[in-house]
Design a protein around this motif. Structure first.
Motif, PDB file in Angstrom:
ATOM      1  N   GLY A   1      20.856   5.844  -1.669  1.00  0.00           N
ATOM      2  CA  GLY A   1      20.462   6.596  -2.847  1.00  0.00           C
ATOM      3  C   GLY A   1      20.105   5.740  -4.033  1.00  0.00           C
ATOM      4  O   GLY A   1      19.174   4.928  -3.985  1.00  0.00           O
ATOM      5  N   ASN A   2      20.851   5.899  -5.130  1.00  0.00           N
ATOM      6  CA  ASN A   2      20.575   5.174  -6.364  1.00  0.00           C
ATOM      7  C   ASN A   2      21.610   4.085  -6.645  1.00  0.00           C
ATOM      8  O   ASN A   2      21.717   3.588  -7.766  1.00  0.00           O
ATOM      9  N   ALA A   3      22.368   3.687  -5.623  1.00  0.00           N
ATOM     10  CA  ALA A   3      23.467   2.740  -5.821  1.00  0.00           C
ATOM     11  C   ALA A   3      22.962   1.305  -5.950  1.00  0.00           C
ATOM     12  O   ALA A   3      21.904   0.947  -5.447  1.00  0.00           O
ATOM     13  N   PHE A   4      23.757   0.490  -6.634  1.00  0.00           N
ATOM     14  CA  PHE A   4      23.505  -0.945  -6.731  1.00  0.00           C
ATOM     15  C   PHE A   4      24.842  -1.652  -6.899  1.00  0.00           C
ATOM     16  O   PHE A   4      25.861  -1.000  -7.178  1.00  0.00           O
ATOM     17  N   PRO A   5      24.912  -2.961  -6.708  1.00  0.00           N
ATOM     18  CA  PRO A   5      26.179  -3.674  -6.902  1.00  0.00           C
ATOM     19  C   PRO A   5      26.612  -3.586  -8.361  1.00  0.00           C
ATOM     20  O   PRO A   5      26.059  -4.253  -9.227  1.00  0.00           O
ATOM     21  N   MET A   6      27.614  -2.766  -8.637  1.00  0.00           N
ATOM     22  CA  MET A   6      28.012  -2.471 -10.014  1.00  0.00           C
ATOM     23  C   MET A   6      29.276  -3.218 -10.432  1.00  0.00           C
ATOM     24  O   MET A   6      29.427  -3.595 -11.599  1.00  0.00           O
ATOM     25  N   PHE A   7      30.198  -3.406  -9.492  1.00  0.00           N
ATOM     26  CA  PHE A   7      31.472  -4.054  -9.776  1.00  0.00           C
ATOM     27  C   PHE A   7      31.618  -5.275  -8.882  1.00  0.00           C
ATOM     28  O   PHE A   7      31.357  -5.190  -7.677  1.00  0.00           O
ATOM     29  N   GLY A   8      32.053  -6.382  -9.448  1.00  0.00           N
ATOM     30  CA  GLY A   8      32.226  -7.555  -8.603  1.00  0.00           C
ATOM     31  C   GLY A   8      32.854  -8.720  -9.343  1.00  0.00           C
ATOM     32  O   GLY A   8      32.874  -8.768 -10.583  1.00  0.00           O
ATOM     33  N   THR A   9      33.389  -9.652  -8.566  1.00  0.00           N
ATOM     34  CA  THR A   9      33.903 -10.888  -9.137  1.00  0.00           C
ATOM     35  C   THR A   9      32.738 -11.726  -9.637  1.00  0.00           C
ATOM     36  O   THR A   9      31.814 -12.030  -8.883  1.00  0.00           O
ATOM     37  N   GLY A  10      32.785 -12.078 -10.901  1.00  0.00           N
ATOM     38  CA  GLY A  10      31.699 -12.811 -11.539  1.00  0.00           C
ATOM     39  C   GLY A  10      31.688 -12.524 -13.025  1.00  0.00           C
ATOM     40  O   GLY A  10      32.749 -12.470 -13.666  1.00  0.00           O
ATOM     41  N   SER A  11      30.504 -12.299 -13.564  1.00  0.00           N
ATOM     42  CA  SER A  11      30.392 -12.004 -14.990  1.00  0.00           C
ATOM     43  C   SER A  11      29.219 -11.062 -15.228  1.00  0.00           C
ATOM     44  O   SER A  11      28.292 -10.993 -14.420  1.00  0.00           O
ATOM     45  N   VAL A  12      29.284 -10.352 -16.356  1.00  0.00           N
ATOM     46  CA  VAL A  12      28.227  -9.416 -16.737  1.00  0.00           C
ATOM     47  C   VAL A  12      27.932  -9.589 -18.221  1.00  0.00           C
ATOM     48  O   VAL A  12      28.861  -9.694 -19.039  1.00  0.00           O
ATOM     49  N   ILE A  13      26.663  -9.618 -18.559  1.00  0.00           N
ATOM     50  CA  ILE A  13      26.223  -9.505 -19.948  1.00  0.00           C
ATOM     51  C   ILE A  13      25.596  -8.127 -20.103  1.00  0.00           C
ATOM     52  O   ILE A  13      24.702  -7.755 -19.336  1.00  0.00           O
ATOM     53  N   TYR A  14      26.115  -7.372 -21.065  1.00  0.00           N
ATOM     54  CA  TYR A  14      25.579  -6.029 -21.309  1.00  0.00           C
ATOM     55  C   TYR A  14      25.114  -5.926 -22.759  1.00  0.00           C
ATOM     56  O   TYR A  14      25.816  -6.352 -23.688  1.00  0.00           O
ATOM     57  N   SER A  15      23.932  -5.344 -22.952  1.00  0.00           N
ATOM     58  CA  SER A  15      23.422  -5.150 -24.304  1.00  0.00           C
ATOM     59  C   SER A  15      22.705  -3.810 -24.393  1.00  0.00           C
ATOM     60  O   SER A  15      22.176  -3.296 -23.396  1.00  0.00           O
TER      61      SER A  15
END
Length: 459
Positions: free
Chosen positions: A356-370
């Motif tokens: 469907g519309n899923a993607f890798p959303m949670f994981g060990t690593g880092s995220v930059i959100y703006s």
């Protein structure tokens, strides 16, 4: 009795001086005062967010057994009732009841096409049930509370007020354990929170739910981290925020405002964390060697929400945050909001829910959100309100994915009556992946889009 109570709600006066003089024909809230001044009260709010959506499916997607390259669905993203009140000078009681992600599939983790009995009428539940005590009378220095609550650490978007967000939806990755060891981001917790000068703080000890109770089959123990099926440890979390100008709203437990639509001058710096011992496990040197690993998550961010011209009501909203996420070795989880698909013929790397519309959303690593948005002048559309366009970018770098996971949204809010009646058109562009046989890591293969029209009614 209900008619009488409804009449009392409809005619209750508000404590806000800007609205207390309004006639009952111009009421904006359902509130029953418990004393003459209105400082003691009980209040009800209602929220409904309806989605009309077209989605380009991830490869291999099936819907009730049939392959689908794209889908169109109608759903209720959120339907909520809040009941809360300041019962006396020190005691606040807060409840929230409702449902989420209700479409034709009912977003059921147990959905299948084998004929096994399911039940679409079990979605609604208590999100919050909290009692809170104000330690210092008439001062917000310290509030102590407990119950089922969204009071969290990590970030403002870990505890968002969804009725007043600037974009169509929140960055759900920030609700780090959502529906894994919590109940739609809520946890059984005791907490302390308050505001001292320019500082806003919250600390909590939470009793997370076992992963086995989330309604889906838990992943088997393997070389990649997953939430542990044995053992039970408490979770510790906290958040500290520094306000340069106006203080943020601090009435309801936990929830943080998405945008004040130019009514406040907000510039904040924040830092938050969540930590839990032995939260996840994976196999070590041999398949029989079990390694337990802590979950340690932290973030730093800046938030801006202020008028640019007070005379005409224009305003700007912006957020920039860095999230460092350690769920253990190679942890990765797909998620798709109100996923319109029920299965896939092309599972990705042994991961579930990749359709469907899923993607890798949670994981060990880092995220930059703006995110950034601009509120046009009030009454831009005459008596039909104004507009607020926005853009979002979520860029994740995960140990189990080659390259970055970039998810981008652009949208337009039509604020017919502020947050009480608004229509949002949102376009999202996301990547899809295959797993490399040699390493098991995910490699981007292309991108897909999703277009959503949302109508929100809130009172």
């Amino acid at each position: 009795m209900f008619c009488c109570l409804g009449s009392q709600f409809a005619h209750a006066q508000t404590t806000d001086s800007s609205t207390s003089a309004k006639s009952t024909s111009d009421k904006t809230e359902l509130k029953y005062n418990l004393n003459e001044s209105g400082s003691h009260f009980f209040k009800a709010t209602f929220l409904n967010q309806t989605w009309l959506r077209f989605n380009q499916s991830n490869p291999g997607t099936t819907v009730v057994g049939d392959p689908k390259d794209n889908t169109f669905d109608i759903g209720l993203r959120r339907t909520r009732i809040q009941l809360f009140g300041q019962l006396n000078d020190r005691v606040l009681l807060y409840f929230q009841f409702g449902m989420n992600n209700f479409n034709f599939l009912n977003a059921s983790p147990g959905f299948n096409t084998t004929g096994t009995i399911s039940n679409r009428k079990i979605q609604a539940f208590f999100h919050d049930a909290v009692a809170e005590y104000l330690v210092f009378k008439d001062k917000d220095y310290l509030k102590i509370g407990g119950g089922l609550t969204i009071v969290n650490g990590l970030s403002r978007f870990t505890q968002p007020g969804v009725s007043n967000i600037m974009s169509m939806d929140v960055p759900v990755f920030a609700q780090a354990t959502v529906d894994q060891t919590d109940e739609f981001a809520r946890k059984l917790s005791i907490y302390a929170r308050g505001q001292v000068g320019p500082f806003d703080y919250r600390v909590a000890i939470s009793d997370p739910f076992p992963i086995q109770t989330n309604g889906a089959a838990p992943p088997a123990l393997g070389p990649n981290a997953s939430f542990a099926l044995k053992g039970h440890t408490k979770q510790f979390q906290g958040m500290l925020l520094y306000s340069f100008f106006d203080k943020e709203s601090n009435q309801t437990p936990g929830y943080m405002t998405g945008t004040y639509l130019g009514k406040k001058k907000i510039l904040n710096l924040e830092a938050g964390l969540i930590s839990q011992k032995k939260a996840v496990w994976y196999t070590g040197a041999t398949a029989s060697d079990t390694v337990y690993h802590p979950m340690n998550l932290w973030s730093v961010a800046a938030f801006l929400d202020m008028p640019t011209n007070t005379a005409n009501g224009t305003a700007i909203n912006a957020y920039l945050g860095y999230f460092n996420l350690d769920y253990g070795r190679n942890y990765l989880r797909y998620n798709g909001l109100m996923n319109p698909a029920s299965g896939t013929t092309q599972a990705v790397g042994g991961l579930g829910g990749t359709q469907g519309n899923a993607f890798p959303m949670f994981g060990t690593g880092s995220v930059i959100y703006s995110q950034v948005g601009y509120l046009f002048r009030q009454n831009l559309l005459g008596g039909n309100g104004t507009l607020m366009p926005y853009a979002q970018a979520q860029i994740g770098t995960y140990d189990r994915v080659n390259g970055s996971v970039g998810v981008y949204n652009v949208g337009l809010n039509w604020l017919i009556r502020g947050h009480n009646s608004k229509i949002t058109l949102d376009y999202q562009n996301r990547p899809y992946y295959i797993a490399l046989p040699a390493t098991g890591k995910l490699e981007e293969q292309g991108r897909r889009g999703q277009l959503v029209l949302q109508y929100q009614v809130f009172i």
